[in-house]
Design a protein around this motif. Structure first.
Motif, mmCIF file in Angstrom:
data_model
loop_
_atom_site.group_PDB
_atom_site.id
_atom_site.type_symbol
_atom_site.label_atom_id
_atom_site.label_comp_id
_atom_site.label_asym_id
_atom_site.label_seq_id
_atom_site.Cartn_x
_atom_site.Cartn_y
_atom_site.Cartn_z
ATOM 1 N N THR A 296 7.740 8.666 6.094
ATOM 2 C CA THR A 296 6.299 8.583 5.892
ATOM 3 C C THR A 296 6.000 7.716 4.683
ATOM 4 O OG1 THR A 296 6.220 10.610 4.541
ATOM 5 C CG2 THR A 296 5.812 10.830 6.921
ATOM 6 N N CYS A 297 4.832 7.079 4.717
ATOM 7 C CA CYS A 297 4.357 6.247 3.617
ATOM 8 C C CYS A 297 3.048 6.817 3.106
ATOM 9 C CB CYS A 297 4.095 4.814 4.087
ATOM 10 S SG CYS A 297 5.494 3.988 4.855
ATOM 11 N N GLY A 298 2.761 6.558 1.826
ATOM 12 C CA GLY A 298 1.505 7.019 1.272
ATOM 13 C C GLY A 298 1.040 6.160 0.124
ATOM 14 N N GLN A 299 -0.273 6.056 -0.040
ATOM 15 C CA GLN A 299 -0.832 5.321 -1.171
ATOM 16 C C GLN A 299 -0.622 6.082 -2.475
ATOM 17 O OE1 GLN A 299 -4.835 3.919 -0.564
ATOM 18 N NE2 GLN A 299 -4.470 3.459 1.585
ATOM 19 N N THR A 300 -0.298 7.369 -2.351
ATOM 20 C CA THR A 300 0.084 8.197 -3.493
ATOM 21 C C THR A 300 1.271 9.042 -3.063
ATOM 22 O OG1 THR A 300 -1.298 10.088 -2.887
ATOM 23 C CG2 THR A 300 -2.337 8.357 -4.223
ATOM 24 N N ILE A 301 1.933 9.655 -4.031
ATOM 25 C CA ILE A 301 3.033 10.554 -3.699
ATOM 26 C C ILE A 301 2.503 11.747 -2.910
ATOM 27 C CG2 ILE A 301 4.727 12.148 -4.706
ATOM 28 C CD1 ILE A 301 5.141 10.033 -6.925
ATOM 29 N N ASP B 159 0.832 -1.206 0.000
ATOM 30 C CA ASP B 159 0.000 0.000 0.000
ATOM 31 C C ASP B 159 0.871 1.262 0.000
ATOM 32 O OD1 ASP B 159 0.841 -0.720 2.672
ATOM 33 O OD2 ASP B 159 -0.476 0.862 3.411
ATOM 34 N N ALA B 160 2.146 1.102 0.303
ATOM 35 C CA ALA B 160 3.053 2.252 0.373
ATOM 36 C C ALA B 160 3.658 2.496 -1.003
ATOM 37 C CB ALA B 160 4.145 2.010 1.414
ATOM 38 N N ILE B 161 2.897 3.155 -1.867
ATOM 39 C CA ILE B 161 3.388 3.463 -3.205
ATOM 40 C C ILE B 161 4.591 4.400 -3.111
ATOM 41 C CG2 ILE B 161 2.829 4.635 -5.376
ATOM 42 C CD1 ILE B 161 1.566 1.889 -5.091
#
Length: 256
Positions: A179-184, A106-108
């Motif tokens: 930090t992680c994100g589903q999008t940039i 999930d971490a794109i």
């Protein structure tokens, strides 16, 4: 003055990859704009949707030199897939990113930075305190990872993965933040919130006055409240178009 090699991948990669390259290059330029860069060090990586291929900065370039075309495409082990690329990556720098990408599909996008504020709060025994709205966002999904020296040991990956779990914010003790994100856009906004939370905490602590902490029940409910504010979208989805416009105004060469 040393000029960078002229590279143009526009029209030579898929539309999906090209858009990811533009977004990631914009994220690097924003990190430079906000003073989050650290010379040629630290990294922001992104998975190309539908693949096990990743984009990361070329080792030796400052963040304001990053463009869509000079980002380097690699696999999960850090092997360079761009045969014609004149650039290399920092293998040690990708250790942390590969650890996260390997287990968090999930971490794109993964951002790892070394700002003074992140290092300072990560070095406090109590870590991040609930002193602001920004800290409430981060505390709703925050983890910590102990310092083990430079991230070059393969066996540290498993411990980092276990510490991160399903969280989207991490403070690496004595080191920085992640930090992680589903999008940039999501990863960027998470880093923005974490950075502001650390800045506010240090300023509040510097006063020496008695503080008022945000109640845990409010921290627990902050995700649901943010969902209402963003009308069902993520913070990154709502803010990223405006961030892109900012970078285009600042220097459109990032999209080349």
């Amino acid at each position: 003055m040393f000029e960078l090699p002229t590279i143009s991948l526009k029209g030579k990669v898929s539309e999906t990859e090209w858009q990811m390259r533009i977004d990631l290059a914009a994220c690097y330029r924003l990190a430079y704009l906000y003073g989050w860069d650290d010379l040629i060090y630290t990294h922001i990586s992104a998975r190309i949707p539908g693949t096990d291929e990743f984009l990361i900065n070329a080792f030796g370039l400052t963040f304001d030199e990053i463009t869509a075309s000079n980002l380097v495409k690699i696999d999960i082990d850090g092997n360079i897939l761009d045969i014609e690329s004149p650039y290399e990556i920092n293998p040690a720098g990708f250790t942390i990113h590969s650890a996260v990408h390997a287990v968090r599909h999930d971490a794109i996008c993964v951002m790892h930075l070394h700002t003074n504020e992140l290092i300072s709060v990560a070095s406090l025994k109590e870590g991040l305190l609930p002193l602001s709205q920004y800290s409430a966002f981060a505390l709703a999904s925050l983890s910590y990872h102990g310092y083990e020296g430079l991230a070059v040991n393969e066996d540290e990956k498993a411990r980092l993965q276990a510490d991160l779990g399903t969280t989207n914010f991490m403070l690496l003790r004595n080191h920085g933040g992640l930090t992680c994100g589903q999008t940039i856009g999501d990863a960027f906004m998470h880093m923005y919130d974490l950075t502001r939370a650390c800045q506010v905490q240090l300023q509040v602590m510097a006063t020496g006055a008695e503080v008022i902490e945000v109640e845990q029940s409010i921290v627990d409910g902050i995700k649901a409240q943010a969902n209402v504010v963003h009308t069902g979208l993520t913070g990154g989805q709502k803010s990223w178009p405006s961030m892109l416009r900012k970078v285009y105004r600042m220097d459109p060469s990032f999209a080349e």
